[in-house]
Design a protein around this motif. Structure first.
Motif, short mmCIF file in Angstrom:
data_model
loop_
_atom_site.label_atom_id
_atom_site.label_comp_id
_atom_site.label_asym_id
_atom_site.label_seq_id
_atom_site.Cartn_x
_atom_site.Cartn_y
_atom_site.Cartn_z
N MET A 122 0.92 -1.23 -0.21
CA MET A 122 0.06 -0.12 0.11
C MET A 122 0.88 1.25 0.16
SD MET A 122 -2.81 1.07 2.85
CE MET A 122 -1.26 1.57 3.98
N TYR A 123 1.79 1.32 0.87
CA TYR A 123 2.52 2.47 0.92
C TYR A 123 3.56 2.57 -0.60
CZ TYR A 123 1.25 3.38 5.62
OH TYR A 123 0.28 3.59 6.59
N LEU A 124 4.02 1.54 -0.97
CA LEU A 124 4.80 1.49 -2.06
C LEU A 124 4.00 2.30 -3.29
CD1 LEU A 124 6.58 -2.07 -2.53
CD2 LEU A 124 7.72 0.20 -2.34
N ASN A 125 2.67 1.81 -3.25
CA ASN A 125 1.87 2.44 -4.42
C ASN A 125 1.73 4.12 -4.25
OD1 ASN A 125 0.64 1.11 -6.10
ND2 ASN A 125 -0.83 0.10 -4.84
N LYS A 126 1.96 4.58 -2.52
CA LYS A 126 1.63 5.88 -2.37
C LYS A 126 3.13 6.52 -2.72
CE LYS A 126 -1.64 6.13 1.10
NZ LYS A 126 -1.80 6.57 2.77
N VAL A 127 4.39 6.05 -2.46
CA VAL A 127 5.40 6.58 -2.94
C VAL A 127 5.56 6.54 -4.44
CG1 VAL A 127 8.00 5.77 -2.86
CG2 VAL A 127 6.58 5.58 -0.76
N TYR A 128 5.15 5.63 -5.07
CA TYR A 128 5.14 5.60 -6.65
C TYR A 128 4.40 6.99 -6.98
CZ TYR A 128 5.65 3.70 -11.28
OH TYR A 128 5.92 3.55 -12.58
N SER A 129 3.24 7.13 -6.26
CA SER A 129 2.49 8.40 -6.86
C SER A 129 3.14 9.44 -6.40
CB SER A 129 1.26 8.33 -6.09
OG SER A 129 1.33 8.58 -4.56
N GLU A 150 10.72 -1.70 -12.63
CA GLU A 150 11.00 -3.31 -12.78
C GLU A 150 11.24 -3.58 -11.40
OE1 GLU A 150 13.56 -6.25 -15.87
OE2 GLU A 150 14.35 -4.36 -15.47
N LYS A 151 12.05 -3.14 -10.72
CA LYS A 151 12.13 -3.73 -9.27
C LYS A 151 10.96 -3.97 -8.64
CE LYS A 151 15.77 -2.22 -7.30
NZ LYS A 151 16.66 -1.21 -6.26
N MET A 152 10.24 -2.94 -8.57
CA MET A 152 8.92 -2.81 -7.54
C MET A 152 7.94 -3.89 -8.22
SD MET A 152 8.62 1.52 -7.08
CE MET A 152 7.26 1.35 -5.95
#
Length: 420
Positions: free
Chosen positions: A207-214, A242-244
């Motif tokens: 969930m937080y990776l998605n926020k960071v990506y935004s 690619e890593k994510m």
């Protein structure tokens, strides 16, 4: 610590005195002739060493905002000293290191310079604390707190009328691009169980990776608006995409637990669909598509398999039209489509009485109908998209389940009539 904190005005002069004493106890030094190996004097007095570590952390918490470059350097140097301590000792005080590092991160992240060592220092300290269970929770909570407190929101009409943008409104609490990259790096470790194979943070990390990506997308869009082109050197999407996606797919989407797999596909879909196709090199898109086609969830995990096919359907509709406009991509797209068609066939062989059969028919029917709609693709890939639809429709025809694919059947009829 009290002496330093109560004398903030003179902290820049006082702290080096303390730092020199700290270094004598923390820095490895050559032993005696009887024992020539390097030793850390402070390890002989673990309680005193623990108090020194806590003093360093408290000093950084309270003094990092002092506008003195030399003091900032001294503080970073002292934090780096902590990272040099042997893991056998830091694991015994992991909770203190984790708590202190998390407070420094939460309270001072907006002070970290994008071009300085601040982020590198705090990253190494957070990573150190997360190695031990007692400090891991503090580290994750600190990262989550920072991300939850950031909002690169579109300014309101009132703000726009006053000539403000998202950065102007709350400038002091913005996360830098370097900070975004550090957060992403640490969250990936939490997600894939790098810390003692601890997978308890897998779902919240996604969930937080998605926020960071935004946040990364914010920087990319900002650079595009300012310079007319995206700054690839400060673009997490290109460097980390690619890593994510690989980590989320392998570590979450393919998880044995159905709930984790579902959350994984939701996170992956949000990440992929929020990415502009032309912002990622074509080779990376195909590497990802190949991963998805070659490693589907087991057919025994029907819930994961349903989520997988739904995600693949979104990939067909979001990626194929643009990628197929370049004829050089047709060969790889054809291989991918045939691989997916084989997976669809396996799903349909599971039997009509299964939810997997029904979900597969619904998903494939939707893909086929949308891809055959007039205007779906008006570029060079229009004929390729039609071929994709027909290839998938054939799998439905083999089991007599193509009744819902009306748009494709009508389009196929029109093509046959026009060829007579």
């Amino acid at each position: 610590a009290r002496l330093l904190i109560s004398n903030r005005i003179h902290a820049a002069e006082l702290y080096p005195i303390f730092l020199n004493k700290f270094k004598q106890l923390i820095t490895p030094q050559m032993g005696t002739n009887a024992s020539p190996e390097y030793v850390i004097l402070g390890l002989k007095f673990p309680y005193i060493l623990e108090r020194i570590v806590v003093t360093i952390l408290r000093a950084c918490i309270h003094l990092f905002d002092v506008p003195d470059v030399s003091l900032r350097e001294q503080l970073n140097r002292s934090l780096n000293l902590i990272a040099t301590l042997p893991s056998s000792y830091t694991s015994t005080i992991g909770d203190r290191i984790g708590c202190g590092a998390a407070i420094i991160l939460r309270g001072c992240f907006y002070l970290f310079d994008d071009s300085s060592d601040d982020w590198s220092t705090i990253k190494s300290l957070l990573d150190l604390a997360a190695q031990d269970k007692s400090g891991r929770g503090f580290v994750f909570d600190g990262i989550a707190s920072v991300i939850d407190g950031i909002d690169y929101a579109i300014p309101s009409a009132r703000d726009a009328a006053q000539g403000q943008n998202g950065d102007d409104i709350n400038n002091e609490v913005q996360l830098s691009q370097c900070g975004v990259e550090v957060m992403a790096s640490l969250l990936l470790k939490f997600m894939n169980g790098s810390y003692q194979d601890d997978l308890s943070y897998k779902v919240p990390s996604m969930m937080y990776l998605n926020k960071v990506y935004s946040f990364s997308k914010h920087f990319s869009d900002k650079a595009l608006a300012k310079n007319g082109s995206s700054d690839s050197s400060a673009h997490l999407q290109e460097h980390e995409f690619e890593k994510m996606v690989t980590a989320i797919y392998n570590d979450a989407c393919l998880a044995q637990d159905g709930a984790t797999s579902k959350k994984g596909f939701e996170a992956l879909q949000g990440l992929v669909l929020s990415t502009k196709v032309d912002s990622i090199p074509v080779a990376k898109w195909f590497a990802f598509l190949e991963l998805v086609a070659n490693k589907p969830p087991s057919i025994a995990s029907q819930e994961a398999r349903e989520c997988y096919l739904s995600f693949v359907g979104r990939l067909f509709l979001a990626l194929v039209p643009e990628l197929s406009n370049n004829k050089e991509n047709w060969s790889q797209l054809e291989e991918w489509t045939i691989s997916v068609a084989s997976i669809v066939s396996d799903n349909l062989q599971a039997g009509r009485a299964t939810p997997l059969f029904e979900t597969t028919v619904q998903t494939v029917t939707n893909i086929v109908n949308v891809m055959s709609m007039t205007g779906f693709n008006e570029g060079n890939g229009v004929n390729f998209c039609a071929w994709v639809g027909e290839t998938l429709l054939y799998e439905l025809e083999k089991v007599g389940a193509c009744g819902g694919a009306t748009s494709m059947m009508m389009a196929s009829t029109r093509r046959r009539n026009s060829s007579k």
